[in-house]
Design a protein around this motif. Structure first.
Motif, mmCIF file in Angstrom:
data_model
loop_
_atom_site.group_PDB
_atom_site.id
_atom_site.type_symbol
_atom_site.label_atom_id
_atom_site.label_comp_id
_atom_site.label_asym_id
_atom_site.label_seq_id
_atom_site.Cartn_x
_atom_site.Cartn_y
_atom_site.Cartn_z
ATOM 1 N N GLU A 5 -11.385 -2.955 8.631
ATOM 2 C CA GLU A 5 -10.120 -2.257 8.885
ATOM 3 C C GLU A 5 -9.145 -2.460 7.731
ATOM 4 O O GLU A 5 -8.424 -1.543 7.349
ATOM 5 N N ILE A 6 -9.131 -3.679 7.175
ATOM 6 C CA ILE A 6 -8.212 -3.962 6.066
ATOM 7 C C ILE A 6 -8.574 -3.104 4.853
ATOM 8 O O ILE A 6 -7.725 -2.483 4.233
ATOM 9 N N PHE A 7 -9.873 -3.061 4.502
ATOM 10 C CA PHE A 7 -10.270 -2.366 3.288
ATOM 11 C C PHE A 7 -10.375 -0.860 3.461
ATOM 12 O O PHE A 7 -10.459 -0.130 2.487
ATOM 13 N N SER A 8 -10.385 -0.369 4.697
ATOM 14 C CA SER A 8 -10.389 1.075 4.881
ATOM 15 C C SER A 8 -8.989 1.600 5.197
ATOM 16 O O SER A 8 -8.806 2.784 5.410
ATOM 17 N N ALA A 9 -7.997 0.701 5.237
ATOM 18 C CA ALA A 9 -6.625 1.111 5.506
ATOM 19 C C ALA A 9 -6.107 1.930 4.326
ATOM 20 O O ALA A 9 -6.490 1.692 3.175
ATOM 21 N N ALA A 12 -2.486 1.399 -1.193
ATOM 22 C CA ALA A 12 -2.726 1.735 -2.593
ATOM 23 C C ALA A 12 -3.993 1.045 -3.087
ATOM 24 O O ALA A 12 -4.282 -0.087 -2.707
ATOM 25 N N SER A 13 -4.753 1.720 -3.917
ATOM 26 C CA SER A 13 -6.015 1.154 -4.393
ATOM 27 C C SER A 13 -5.785 -0.106 -5.219
ATOM 28 O O SER A 13 -6.633 -0.985 -5.258
ATOM 29 N N GLY A 14 -4.649 -0.192 -5.860
ATOM 30 C CA GLY A 14 -4.334 -1.401 -6.622
ATOM 31 C C GLY A 14 -4.198 -2.607 -5.710
ATOM 32 O O GLY A 14 -4.709 -3.685 -6.001
ATOM 33 N N ALA A 15 -3.539 -2.425 -4.569
ATOM 34 C CA ALA A 15 -3.384 -3.518 -3.618
ATOM 35 C C ALA A 15 -4.737 -3.871 -2.999
ATOM 36 O O ALA A 15 -5.038 -5.036 -2.762
ATOM 37 N N GLN A 16 -5.555 -2.869 -2.757
ATOM 38 C CA GLN A 16 -6.884 -3.101 -2.197
ATOM 39 C C GLN A 16 -7.731 -3.925 -3.166
ATOM 40 O O GLN A 16 -8.385 -4.895 -2.761
ATOM 41 N N LEU A 17 -7.685 -3.556 -4.431
ATOM 42 C CA LEU A 17 -8.425 -4.288 -5.453
ATOM 43 C C LEU A 17 -7.892 -5.709 -5.582
ATOM 44 O O LEU A 17 -8.655 -6.671 -5.714
ATOM 45 N N LEU A 19 -6.453 -7.537 -3.231
ATOM 46 C CA LEU A 19 -6.922 -8.320 -2.086
ATOM 47 C C LEU A 19 -8.383 -8.725 -2.246
ATOM 48 O O LEU A 19 -8.758 -9.855 -1.930
ATOM 49 N N LEU A 20 -9.194 -7.814 -2.754
ATOM 50 C CA LEU A 20 -10.608 -8.113 -2.961
ATOM 51 C C LEU A 20 -10.788 -9.232 -3.982
ATOM 52 O O LEU A 20 -11.552 -10.172 -3.765
ATOM 53 N N ILE A 21 -10.050 -9.158 -5.092
ATOM 54 C CA ILE A 21 -10.146 -10.191 -6.124
ATOM 55 C C ILE A 21 -9.666 -11.537 -5.588
ATOM 56 O O ILE A 21 -10.281 -12.573 -5.841
ATOM 57 N N VAL A 22 -8.566 -11.536 -4.821
ATOM 58 C CA VAL A 22 -8.056 -12.779 -4.253
ATOM 59 C C VAL A 22 -9.094 -13.398 -3.317
ATOM 60 O O VAL A 22 -9.339 -14.603 -3.369
ATOM 61 N N LEU A 25 -11.867 -14.957 -5.416
ATOM 62 C CA LEU A 25 -11.436 -16.177 -6.092
ATOM 63 C C LEU A 25 -11.288 -17.333 -5.116
ATOM 64 O O LEU A 25 -11.651 -18.467 -5.428
ATOM 65 N N VAL A 26 -10.768 -17.062 -3.933
ATOM 66 C CA VAL A 26 -10.628 -18.121 -2.926
ATOM 67 C C VAL A 26 -12.010 -18.626 -2.508
ATOM 68 O O VAL A 26 -12.224 -19.834 -2.384
ATOM 69 N N GLY A 27 -12.953 -17.718 -2.338
ATOM 70 C CA GLY A 27 -14.308 -18.124 -1.981
ATOM 71 C C GLY A 27 -14.968 -18.958 -3.065
ATOM 72 O O GLY A 27 -15.591 -19.981 -2.792
ATOM 73 N N LEU A 28 -14.805 -18.540 -4.315
ATOM 74 C CA LEU A 28 -15.372 -19.311 -5.422
ATOM 75 C C LEU A 28 -14.719 -20.684 -5.529
ATOM 76 O O LEU A 28 -15.389 -21.684 -5.761
#
Length: 49
Positions: A5-9, A12-17, A19-22, A25-28
């Protein structure tokens, strides 16, 4: 709220990207911290009688 739901909301694509990068990075960071902790703690000696 699921990740799908978060990623299909319609944000803006910049905010989506961002969130994905964050999330990546948190997982790594968590994985590296766990590996570092495992390598720095001395192994427990098994007591055999």
């Amino acid at each position: 709220m699921t990740l799908l739901e978060i990623f299909s909301a319609p944000i803006a694509s910049g905010a989506q990207l961002f969130l994905l990068i964050v999330c990546i990075l948190v997982g790594l960071g968590a994985g590296l911290s766990a590996m570092d902790f495992r390598n720095t703690t001395p192994p427990k000696e098994s007591k055999e009688k």
